[in-house]
Design a protein around this motif. Structure first.
Motif, PDB file in Angstrom:
ATOM      1  N   SER A   1       0.804  -1.230   0.000  1.00  0.00           N
ATOM      2  CA  SER A   1       0.000   0.000   0.000  1.00  0.00           C
ATOM      3  C   SER A   1       0.836   1.280   0.000  1.00  0.00           C
ATOM      4  O   SER A   1       0.285   2.372  -0.031  1.00  0.00           O
ATOM      5  N   ASP A   2       2.180   1.154   0.032  1.00  0.00           N
ATOM      6  CA  ASP A   2       3.050   2.329   0.022  1.00  0.00           C
ATOM      7  C   ASP A   2       3.417   2.658  -1.424  1.00  0.00           C
ATOM      8  O   ASP A   2       4.581   2.612  -1.828  1.00  0.00           O
ATOM      9  N   TYR A   3       2.420   3.020  -2.217  1.00  0.00           N
ATOM     10  CA  TYR A   3       2.574   3.144  -3.668  1.00  0.00           C
ATOM     11  C   TYR A   3       3.444   4.346  -4.061  1.00  0.00           C
ATOM     12  O   TYR A   3       4.185   4.291  -5.041  1.00  0.00           O
ATOM     13  N   TYR A   4       3.341   5.427  -3.315  1.00  0.00           N
ATOM     14  CA  TYR A   4       4.121   6.627  -3.627  1.00  0.00           C
ATOM     15  C   TYR A   4       5.443   6.667  -2.864  1.00  0.00           C
ATOM     16  O   TYR A   4       6.046   7.724  -2.727  1.00  0.00           O
ATOM     17  N   GLN A   5       5.865   5.508  -2.369  1.00  0.00           N
ATOM     18  CA  GLN A   5       7.172   5.345  -1.721  1.00  0.00           C
ATOM     19  C   GLN A   5       7.364   6.344  -0.567  1.00  0.00           C
ATOM     20  O   GLN A   5       8.348   7.061  -0.482  1.00  0.00           O
ATOM     21  N   PHE A   6       6.373   6.331   0.315  1.00  0.00           N
ATOM     22  CA  PHE A   6       6.398   7.193   1.492  1.00  0.00           C
ATOM     23  C   PHE A   6       7.644   6.957   2.343  1.00  0.00           C
ATOM     24  O   PHE A   6       8.141   7.865   3.010  1.00  0.00           O
ATOM     25  N   ASP A   7       8.145   5.731   2.296  1.00  0.00           N
ATOM     26  CA  ASP A   7       9.322   5.374   3.088  1.00  0.00           C
ATOM     27  C   ASP A   7      10.497   6.330   2.832  1.00  0.00           C
ATOM     28  O   ASP A   7      11.321   6.569   3.710  1.00  0.00           O
ATOM     29  N   GLU A   8      10.558   6.886   1.631  1.00  0.00           N
ATOM     30  CA  GLU A   8      11.666   7.777   1.293  1.00  0.00           C
ATOM     31  C   GLU A   8      11.601   9.115   2.034  1.00  0.00           C
ATOM     32  O   GLU A   8      12.591   9.858   2.079  1.00  0.00           O
ATOM     33  N   LEU A   9      10.457   9.441   2.600  1.00  0.00           N
ATOM     34  CA  LEU A   9      10.311  10.671   3.373  1.00  0.00           C
ATOM     35  C   LEU A   9      10.769  10.500   4.824  1.00  0.00           C
ATOM     36  O   LEU A   9      10.827  11.475   5.570  1.00  0.00           O
ATOM     37  N   LEU A  10      11.071   9.273   5.218  1.00  0.00           N
ATOM     38  CA  LEU A  10      11.412   8.983   6.606  1.00  0.00           C
ATOM     39  C   LEU A  10      12.914   9.033   6.834  1.00  0.00           C
ATOM     40  O   LEU A  10      13.707   8.768   5.929  1.00  0.00           O
ATOM     41  N   THR A  11      13.296   9.354   8.062  1.00  0.00           N
ATOM     42  CA  THR A  11      14.701   9.320   8.440  1.00  0.00           C
ATOM     43  C   THR A  11      15.129   7.874   8.632  1.00  0.00           C
ATOM     44  O   THR A  11      14.277   6.977   8.776  1.00  0.00           O
ATOM     45  N   PRO A  12      16.435   7.577   8.658  1.00  0.00           N
ATOM     46  CA  PRO A  12      16.882   6.199   8.906  1.00  0.00           C
ATOM     47  C   PRO A  12      16.315   5.627  10.202  1.00  0.00           C
ATOM     48  O   PRO A  12      15.939   4.447  10.254  1.00  0.00           O
ATOM     49  N   GLU A  13      16.247   6.455  11.249  1.00  0.00           N
ATOM     50  CA  GLU A  13      15.723   5.982  12.535  1.00  0.00           C
ATOM     51  C   GLU A  13      14.233   5.634  12.415  1.00  0.00           C
ATOM     52  O   GLU A  13      13.772   4.631  12.987  1.00  0.00           O
TER      53      GLU A  13
END
Length: 439
Positions: A46-58
């Protein structure tokens, strides 16, 4: 048929019933193939727009850690506990080991997460089980946060380290039987006596209250009519918490009715930072950020389940995913989730910069929960008959979302909070008929 005199019809019924229940259980999994149940949770799609890239490593590490625990430890047992409306105490140590209780609180053994990291943890827990996320939210974003923001240094040192590990559990008592949306009008009283306070009144819908070790209770000071906060221990004489039965949603959460009958609270257990309802609003503004992320997580889990189900389940000789209407509904759900994620993320950034207002938090909570309702309802349609089975997550999520749509401010009340902010006009209390006649 003539029944022998030695045997009554009741005897024969008991014998037949006994022999029926002695039969071995049938394994129908091969006779009625359906699709993989949610006890084996689907991967995140469900993370189609690659929201993960907006997050910090932590924040990414927090997300992966919580996701892995929820999928492996909670998913296999959630449906059975939901069905029984019982709390899975066996998973409390595992949730404690995630080190997310206490959220953004720094020091005192708390994780000191970013607001986004705490929100992500909330969503990942809710993705698998909304009840577990509510359990953590009540304990962490309401009770612990109140102690951190409004407690004395001694109270923080004494309580927060154990609460952060989930070695002790807390609840948060604001709502009353007659005062839900109108919480600032609460009627539970706090009367000053030598060495402490006497609390009398009732609280309702208090999550975790049936087993909480620490209860954060709000009451009206009879001397100045202002609202104060108190820390009440579970074994306090005159305190009684009774489980609310027959809920259709968040069935794992143990909501309770609390009766306070001449409960004595020592002076050192009064929260010095709670002197009006405005102090409570400071906590609610932050907790609404977390609550806004619960429907995001729920919607993600429902989409992930539907995505796998539609590819596995076949009708008319083809997987359901091959049909145009199924794809259209799936894409509609996916679009809602991307929008919800970005609104939730922006809310966290406003909080970080000190620009978040109560209206921002209320709009996010109300709008996201509304979109989640639409998303989960669409998912229920996609699963057809299996959409009413908790085994496939969607029916459970459909029910769990309803109380979330209502608590921490109903959809309507939260829209009015934002409406007051953008117009400068409060519309909460209707004008009395005698006043209308003079207008």
């Amino acid at each position: 048929m003539k029944v022998p005199a030695s045997k009554t019809q009741e005897d024969m019924y008991k014998e037949a019933k006994s022999s029926y229940f002695d039969l071995p259980a049938l394994d129908v999994s091969h006779a009625f193939p359906q699709a993989t149940p949610a006890s084996l949770f689907p991967p995140c799609t469900s993370d189609y727009y690659q929201f993960d890239e907006l997050l910090t490593p932590e924040e990414k590490v927090t997300r992966r850690r919580v996701r892995e625990c929820m999928e492996k430890e909670i998913a296999p047992i959630m449906a059975q506990y939901w069905e029984k409306a019982e709390f899975p105490f066996e998973v409390v140590p595992k949730l404690g080991a995630l080190h997310v209780a206490g959220g953004t609180i720094k020091g005192y053994g708390c994780p000191g997460l970013s607001i986004t990291g705490s929100a992500i943890a909330t969503a990942e827990i809710a993705r698998v089980d909304a009840s577990c996320s509510t359990f953590i939210l009540v304990h962490s974003s309401l009770a612990m946060l109140t102690i951190a923001l409004c407690g004395s240094e001694e109270q923080k040192q004494k309580l927060l380290p154990s609460l952060a590990k989930l070695n002790t559990i807390a609840c948060w008592g604001l709502t009353e039987p007659d005062y839900g949306s109108d919480a600032s009008s609460l009627q539970t009283t706090a009367r000053k006596v030598g060495g402490g306070w006497i609390l009398e009144g009732q609280k309702r819908w208090i999550g975790n209250s049936t087993f909480a070790d620490v209860l954060v209770i709000f009451a009206r000071n009879t001397t100045n009519n202002q609202i104060n906060g108190f820390i009440v221990k579970k074994d306090a004489p005159g305190l009684q918490a009774t489980k609310i039965e027959n809920k259709i949603g968040l069935r794992i959460v143990q909501n309770g009715d609390i009766l306070l009958k001449k409960v004595f609270v020592p002076d050192e257990e009064r929260l010095p930072g709670v002197n009006s309802f405005q102090d409570i609003n400071k906590v609610l503004a932050v907790s609404r950020v977390m609550v806004a992320w619960q429907p995001i997580g729920i919607s993600m889990g429902v989409y992930d389940m539907c995505h796998r189900y539609l590819k596995e389940r076949k009708q008319f000789g083809a997987p359901l995913a091959a049909f145009q209407i199924s794809q259209q509904k799936l894409v509609q759900m996916l679009g809602n989730i991307q929008a919800m994620l970005l609104v939730g993320w922006r809310l966290c950034k406003l909080y970080d910069s000190g620009k978040m207002t109560p209206g921002h938090a209320s709009l996010a909570k109300s709008w996201i929960s509304l979109r989640a309702r639409e998303t989960v309802s669409t998912g229920r349609e996609l699963l057809g008959g299996n959409g009413i089975l908790a085994d496939f997550l969607v029916a459970k999520a459909f029910c769990d979302l309803e109380p979330i749509y209502t608590y921490e401010g109903t959809y309507d009340i939260n829209t009015l909070v934002t409406g007051r902010e953008i117009t400068g006009i409060a519309s909460f209390k209707p004008v009395a008929s005698s006043q209308r006649s003079r207008l």
